[in-house]
Design a protein around this motif. Structure first.
Motif, short mmCIF file in Angstrom:
data_model
loop_
_atom_site.label_atom_id
_atom_site.label_comp_id
_atom_site.label_asym_id
_atom_site.label_seq_id
_atom_site.Cartn_x
_atom_site.Cartn_y
_atom_site.Cartn_z
N PRO B 67 0.92 -1.08 -0.18
CA PRO B 67 0.33 0.09 0.28
C PRO B 67 1.13 1.52 0.31
CG PRO B 67 -0.77 -1.25 1.89
CD PRO B 67 0.59 -1.96 0.71
N VAL B 68 1.78 1.26 0.77
CA VAL B 68 2.99 2.03 0.53
C VAL B 68 4.09 2.69 -0.60
CG1 VAL B 68 2.62 2.83 2.92
CG2 VAL B 68 4.45 1.44 2.64
N LEU B 71 4.10 5.50 -3.21
CA LEU B 71 4.17 6.94 -2.58
C LEU B 71 5.76 7.35 -2.12
CD1 LEU B 71 1.97 9.02 -1.97
CD2 LEU B 71 1.98 7.81 0.51
N VAL B 72 6.57 5.55 -0.95
CA VAL B 72 7.67 5.78 -0.74
C VAL B 72 7.99 5.81 -1.56
CG1 VAL B 72 9.33 4.53 0.25
CG2 VAL B 72 7.32 4.23 1.19
N ILE B 95 10.76 4.76 6.24
CA ILE B 95 9.35 5.05 5.83
C ILE B 95 9.37 3.30 6.16
CG2 ILE B 95 7.69 5.45 5.28
CD1 ILE B 95 9.08 7.36 4.35
N VAL B 99 6.95 1.13 8.70
CA VAL B 99 5.63 0.01 8.37
C VAL B 99 5.71 -0.98 8.68
CG1 VAL B 99 3.93 -0.36 5.89
CG2 VAL B 99 4.73 2.23 6.69
N ALA B 103 2.56 -3.19 10.85
CA ALA B 103 2.08 -4.52 10.47
C ALA B 103 2.24 -5.57 10.62
CB ALA B 103 2.18 -4.45 8.88
#
Lengths: 184, 200
Positions: B67-68, B71-72, B95, B99, B103
């Motif tokens: 999901p990230v 963006l990262v 990051i 995460v 998680a």
């Protein structure tokens, strides 16, 4: 807080979650797909008012934190909620719903689509970006201006949501009002 | 609705949720303030090693990052451009580590155990008028409402299509809201009639 309020809070937490499960809408004008979750924030605030709206979104955040994959695209869990660069936008949801609700209560007697839209567009979008942009800046080690520039692409989509929320809020105000308009 | 939790028998699964959340807060703060990319890379290896310890398949690491990752990548590319590759690596690694760490807590803690922990934490706010029973009720109701709402949405959409409506689904929002608010009102009366209000 009465049982009825608890049920409404749960309902709007669920509405926000269900909005995340709908497929994202893509419009030809805007390059970014619009995810409808922010709509839940505006609806909760402008239909339930400040406290119930804010708590509904707090409950939604708790559901995500507990591991329900109800963020747009089937995402969820603490990883996305706390440490994604866009985490600030999510964490701002309860506060934004509260502020939208507070203003809606103030304008309840004179609430029409234009006023509801302005409340959602200025207060709702304002609060979410005021918290979300510093979040992006913090996680990405960017300046506020850089983070703001990167986030601005979502604003047109959010304005559309503010419009939808305003129409729905005025529709529900007429058909099933839940805010008492004591103060005006 | 399937929660993100994955059932395994591991030391991490057996830890109480409260301890895991406290550990996440401490470790998260530590990772956030680690200096330099070498330290960040070390932290990432350490966190990644926790996944086999929790008997989670290595593919879960990729799933947790999915999901990230876009963006990262965007942030790293931008940082590379303005501050060089070392800064980009430090920020990207930080990051990703955070995460993965958070998680891991979600993957090893059942949804209901986490909600119970939240409700128990809410008991500390009792002086402010918070009733933990009501917190639990709200969470249970919300989870149950989600499939009901989706079914109602499909029903209203089918009715609109049968009438020949071609406008987007968002136009069903008004009728859907009123329908579900009525349902919620009836449900609240039923809960009240069972004397829930008197539970302390």
């Amino acid at each position: 807080m009465r049982v009825k309020d608890i049920v409404y809070i749960a309902l709007f937490a669920a509405i926000t979650a269900a909005l995340g499960l709908l497929p994202p809408i893509t419009l030809p004008v805007i390059p970014v797909p619009i995810t409808a979750q922010f709509l839940g924030v505006m609806l909760a605030g402008s239909i339930l008012g400040a406290w119930r709206g804010g708590l509904a979104l707090l409950l939604f955040i708790a559901l995500v934190a507990a591991g329900l994959p109800v963020l747009a695209g089937g995402r969820g869990g603490l990883g996305v909620l706390l440490f994604s660069p866009s985490a600030g936008f999510l964490l701002a949801f309860p506060i934004a719903a509260f502020v939208v609700g507070w203003l809606t209560e103030r304008f309840w007697r004179r609430l029409d689509v234009v006023r509801a839209f302005l409340i959602n567009a200025i207060a709702g979008i304002g609060v979410v970006y005021a918290i979300g942009i510093p979040g992006v800046a913090l996680m990405g080690d960017l300046s506020l201006a850089q983070a703001a520039a990167g986030s601005a692409v979502f604003i047109p989509g959010d304005l559309i949501k503010a419009g939808v929320a305003a129409l729905a809020a005025v529709f529900v105000r007429r058909g099933y009002p839940l805010i008492e308009g004591a103060r005006s | 609705m399937i929660a993100l939790y994955i059932h395994r028998d591991s030391p991490l699964h057996r830890l109480p949720p409260g301890a895991k959340l406290a550990g996440l807060a401490l470790a998260g703060a530590a990772v956030f303030f680690l200096p330099g990319s070498a330290w960040q890379a070390g932290a990432l290896l350490l966190v990644a090693a926790l996944y086999p310890l929790a008997r989670l398949p290595v593919a879960e690491i990729a799933r947790a990052l999915k999901p990230v990752i876009m963006l990262v990548a965007a942030i790293c590319a931008f940082q590379w451009f303005i501050a060089g590759p070392l800064a980009a690596a430090t920020i990207g690694l930080r990051i990703i580590t955070l995460v993965l760490l958070a998680a891991l807590v979600t993957l090893t803690t059942p949804f209901s155990a986490m909600i119970d922990t939240f409700a128990r934490a809410a008991a500390f706010a009792r002086p402010l008028g918070v009733n933990p029973h009501k917190v639990g009720l709200a969470a249970a109701l919300a989870v149950r409402f989600i499939p009901v709402l989706l079914a109602d949405y499909r029903e209203i959409q089918a009715a609109r299509q049968a009438r020949g409506a071609r406008s987007p689904g968002l136009f069903a929002a008004g009728p859907l809201l009123i329908k579900t608010l009525r349902m919620a009102g009836t449900l609240a009366d039923a809960v009240e009639a069972r004397g829930f209000e008197n539970r302390r």
